[in-house]
Design an enzyme around this catalytic site. Sequence first.
Site, PDB file in Angstrom:
ATOM      1  N   GLU A 107       0.820  -1.203   0.000  1.00  0.00           N
ATOM      2  CA  GLU A 107       0.000   0.000   0.000  1.00  0.00           C
ATOM      3  C   GLU A 107       0.856   1.255   0.000  1.00  0.00           C
ATOM      4  OE1 GLU A 107      -3.906  -1.317   2.501  1.00  0.00           O
ATOM      5  OE2 GLU A 107      -2.026  -1.220   3.583  1.00  0.00           O
TER       6      GLU A 107
ATOM      7  N   GLU B  80      10.531  -2.250   6.893  1.00  0.00           N
ATOM      8  CA  GLU B  80      11.638  -1.511   7.517  1.00  0.00           C
ATOM      9  C   GLU B  80      12.587  -1.140   6.374  1.00  0.00           C
ATOM     10  OE1 GLU B  80      13.100  -0.124  10.223  1.00  0.00           O
ATOM     11  OE2 GLU B  80      14.943   0.026   9.068  1.00  0.00           O
TER      12      GLU B  80
ATOM     13  N   HIS C 165       9.644   4.921  20.126  1.00  0.00           N
ATOM     14  CA  HIS C 165       8.471   4.381  20.833  1.00  0.00           C
ATOM     15  C   HIS C 165       8.683   4.086  22.326  1.00  0.00           C
ATOM     16  CE1 HIS C 165       6.788   4.343  16.904  1.00  0.00           C
ATOM     17  NE2 HIS C 165       7.361   3.231  16.492  1.00  0.00           N
TER      18      HIS C 165
ATOM     19  N   CYS D 116       0.030   5.206  10.140  1.00  0.00           N
ATOM     20  CA  CYS D 116       1.184   4.410  10.525  1.00  0.00           C
ATOM     21  C   CYS D 116       0.780   3.187  11.345  1.00  0.00           C
ATOM     22  CB  CYS D 116       2.122   5.274  11.343  1.00  0.00           C
ATOM     23  SG  CYS D 116       3.660   4.468  11.675  1.00  0.00           S
TER      24      CYS D 116
END
Length: 375
Positions: free
Chosen positions: A114, A190, A248, A365
Site C-alpha cells: 500500500e 523496515e 516508541h 502508521c
Amino acid sequence: MTTLPLVPLTFGDDLPARRVSMPPTHLADMDLTGRRAVLTEAGEAGFRAAQLSHHYFGRLVRDPASMTDVPAGDRVKLSELLMPRLLDPVRELACDDGMTRKSLWRLHDGSLVESVLMGYPDRVTVCISSQAGCGMACPFCATGQAGLTRNLSTAEIVDQVVYLAGVAASGVMQGSPRRLSHVVFMGMGEPLANYARVVAAVRRLTSPAPEGLGLSQRHITVSTVGLVPAMRKLADEDLAVTLAVSLHAPDDELRDELVPVNQRWKVAEVLETAWDYSRRTGRRISIEYAMIRDVNDQPWRADLLGRLLAGRLAHVNLIPLNPTPGSRWDASPKPVEREFVRRLRAAGVQTTVRDTRGREIDGACGQLAASEGEA
Ligand code: SF4
C-alpha cells in the site's frame, strides 16, 4: 527485571531465495547508462532509453500507448524491455475530503502493498512501502503481525511515487499543489532492511529527469527502527535525506518488547548513531513515538525522553496509536498526550503531534496491513 524471549526477526536478505520472486527489471532499477545497454543488447536504438525515461520521470507517463513520439510498432517491445507493469491497482480509498488517498497494489507475484497520498495546502506527500510485509515484529503494528513476504525492487518502490505523482498532477486534490514534493518511507516494511534498493530508489527519486524524478533530497524521509549498521552506512552515502527513528520507548526494558530489534541494538547506541548521522548531514533527526495507553505514555518516560534528546538536533513526532481490530493496544487519552508534550517541551525538545490522516481508511502508521478483504 524479566528476560524477554528473543523474538525472531526477518531481514529482507535472510529470506530463502526459493521463496522470493522478484519482478522483471524496469528502467527505474537502472541509471541511464544501464537503460541504454538493455536496449542496445536487444538490438534497439540506445537513444530510446532517454526518450522512455523522459516520458516516465518527466511526464509521469506509464502507458506506452501515450508515447506518441515513439513509433507505434516499437512501443510494446520497448515497454517490455524497460517498462514492464509492476503495480496493479487493486483498490483506492479516499477520505479527508479526498485529500488522503490510500492505494492498494498487487505485485507480479501476488504480494499486496500500500501507499498513501496526502495533500496539504503547501505540499503533497506520499508515504510508500519498501517491503511486502515486515520482519521486525513490533507487536502493536498491523504490518508487523503479518511477517515479511519479500523486499520490493527499486523500481517497485519508485513506481509507487511516479504513479501517485501522476494522480496528484491530475488535480484531484483541490487546495493542494499539483506537484508531488515529499516522500516518506513509512509505509509497509523496515526501509533499512532493504538497504541497497531503498538507497537506489532515493537516488532515482532525486536525480534530475530523465535520470530520475528530480525531487529534493531534503524532502525525503527514511525511517528505521534502529538498524545501527545500516544507519552508519546511510551516513556515508552523502545524501541529505531526513532520518526518522521509530523509538516508541526511551528505556531498553520497554523498547525490547515494543520494538524487538532493540534486543540487538539498544536505545543509547541507536541514538548515538542518529546523532552521528545528524552531525555528518546537518539534518535534524525525527523521533517517532507512538503514544500507547498505559504502556509508554507515563510522565516519567516523557522526562526520560526529554533528557535523552535535550540539546540535540531532534524533533519528536508523537503519533496517536491507531488501534487495529482485535488488538490490546490503544491510543493514549488526550490529557495524557498533552502532558507528555508539555514535559518534552519543558525539556527544550521540539515536539508535535502527528495528525491522524487516513485513520478512517486504515492508512495511518502501523495500519498498513494490505488485505483485499475489506471494503
Ligand atoms: S512498526 Fe514499522 S518496523 Fe515495526 S513491524 Fe511495523 S512496519 Fe515493521
